[in-house]
Design an enzyme around this catalytic site. Structure first.
Site, PDB file in Angstrom:
ATOM      1  N   THR A 117       0.964  -1.231  -0.065  1.00 35.93           N
ATOM      2  CA  THR A 117      -0.059   0.031   0.136  1.00 35.93           C
ATOM      3  C   THR A 117       1.097   1.344  -0.200  1.00 35.93           C
ATOM      4  OG1 THR A 117      -0.191   0.311   2.218  1.00 35.93           O
ATOM      5  CG2 THR A 117      -1.713  -1.323   1.364  1.00 35.93           C
ATOM      6  N   GLY A 118       0.347   2.482  -0.578  1.00 37.59           N
ATOM      7  CA  GLY A 118       1.104   3.558  -0.478  1.00 37.59           C
ATOM      8  C   GLY A 118       2.312   3.331  -1.494  1.00 37.59           C
TER       9      GLY A 118
ATOM     10  N   SER B 199       3.730   6.707  -4.787  1.00 36.50           N
ATOM     11  CA  SER B 199       4.458   7.963  -4.768  1.00 36.50           C
ATOM     12  C   SER B 199       5.434   7.746  -3.549  1.00 36.50           C
ATOM     13  CB  SER B 199       3.562   9.087  -4.339  1.00 36.50           C
ATOM     14  OG  SER B 199       2.747   9.072  -3.221  1.00 36.50           O
ATOM     15  N   GLY B 200       6.399   8.756  -3.589  1.00 37.12           N
ATOM     16  CA  GLY B 200       7.488   8.759  -2.431  1.00 37.12           C
ATOM     17  C   GLY B 200       8.306   7.384  -2.472  1.00 37.12           C
TER      18      GLY B 200
ATOM     19  N   TYR C 269      -0.682  12.448  13.870  1.00 36.15           N
ATOM     20  CA  TYR C 269       0.158  11.304  13.179  1.00 36.15           C
ATOM     21  C   TYR C 269       1.171  10.491  14.310  1.00 36.15           C
ATOM     22  CZ  TYR C 269       3.844   9.925   9.997  1.00 36.15           C
ATOM     23  OH  TYR C 269       4.590   9.078   9.092  1.00 36.15           O
TER      24      TYR C 269
END
Length: 295
Positions: A13-14, A17-18, A166
């Site tokens: 997941t994720g 990008s990055g 966060y």
């Protein structure tokens, strides 16, 4: 080297990008099948198109992990389309600048960063067990050390702060890692660990954070030696995903130099168990998981 991971299927997941994107490309270049999950359909399509010449394969699954029904649909799709998953890598994350709620009425940062990994692991754990050396890996952060879990206000309804939200979610990630490792029976063969990828100023993680938080991130990124590159972060993540060292240990918090002790609250048994119970209630599943695979 290119076919080193040709027998691995990794759900990431994720990964559009990055440093997640960097990791997805590196893993596919080494021969892995990488099932990337992301919100942006155009980013996913571009990633797949650009990966055509790699030794392995990148596929894309569009999903907004803030929605519990979407997480369940994703799990159903994965079980249908992939004979097995060798690694479940929870790398998606966000930092919401103001308090917002998911479609299920959950504070958004908690929903995406903690409850989505909790629920997706629950849904896919039996499928993982079909792999010879299955792993669950969660992207955490050293920022967890500034947080505490207030179970009377876990969703920050009073005095919301984006950085606090966060940090709490990352503390929850580690507590979940340790508790799941403790609950997994000896016959499960699944390892679960989490990783601090470093402080990555170039990431888009804090794009929705408050102006104050974004300024702090930008200033910190200008300090020599403070930041971590996306490539270095991706390599750290990949170590937990495929390195043999992390196929035999479980419940570890891994930093730059290997396993290290997280904040005491992350390993506190009472905290871990209460978070587990509350998480199960928030996603409407039984807290009595995982079960033994023994006959």
């Amino acid at each position: 080297m290119t076919d080193e991971l040709s027998d691995r299927t990794i759900l990431l997941t994720g990964g559009t990008s990055g440093f997640g994107r960097v990791a997805a490309v590196d893993l596919a270049d080494r021969g892995a099948t990488v099932a990337v999950v992301g919100r942006g359909e155009s980013k996913g399509a571009t990633l797949v198109e650009q990966s055509g010449d790699l030794a392995g394969t990148i596929t894309f699954h569009q999903a907004d992990l803030a929605s519990q029904s979407t997480v369940r649909s994703l799990a159903a799709t994965v079980k249908q389309e992939y004979e097995r998953i060798d690694v479940l890598a929870h790398n998606a994350g966000l930092s919401a600048g103001s308090r917002r709620e998911s479609p299920d009425g959950i504070e958004l940062t908690l929903a995406v960063n903690h409850l989505a990994p909790y629920l997706l692991t629950y849904e896919l754990l039996e499928h993982l067990r079909d792999a010879p050396n299955p792993r669950v890996v969660i992207t955490a952060s050293d920022i967890h050390r500034r947080a505490t879990l207030d179970f009377d206000d876990l969703q920050l309804t009073d005095g919301y702060d984006s950085l606090d939200a966060y940090a709490r979610s990352k503390l929850a990630n580690i507590a979940f890692t340790v508790e799941l490792a403790d609950r997994l029976p000896d016959d499960a063969a699944v390892t679960v660990n989490c990783v601090h990828p470093g402080f990555i100023p170039s990431t888009g993680l804090f794009r929705e954070a408050s102006l104050r938080t974004r300024l702090l991130v930008r200033i910190a990124g200008l300090v020599p030696g403070v930041g971590t590159s996306k490539q270095a972060a991706a390599e750290r993540l990949q170590t937990l995903l495929v390195d043999p060292r992390y196929g035999t240990v479980s419940g570890q918090y891994v930093g730059n130099d290997g396993p290290e002790d997280p904040a005491p609250e992350a390993t506190n048994q009472a905290v871990r168990r209460r978070l587990w119970q509350m998480s199960a209630e928030l996603v409407d599943i039984t807290p009595d998981w995982p079960a033994s695979t023994a006959n």
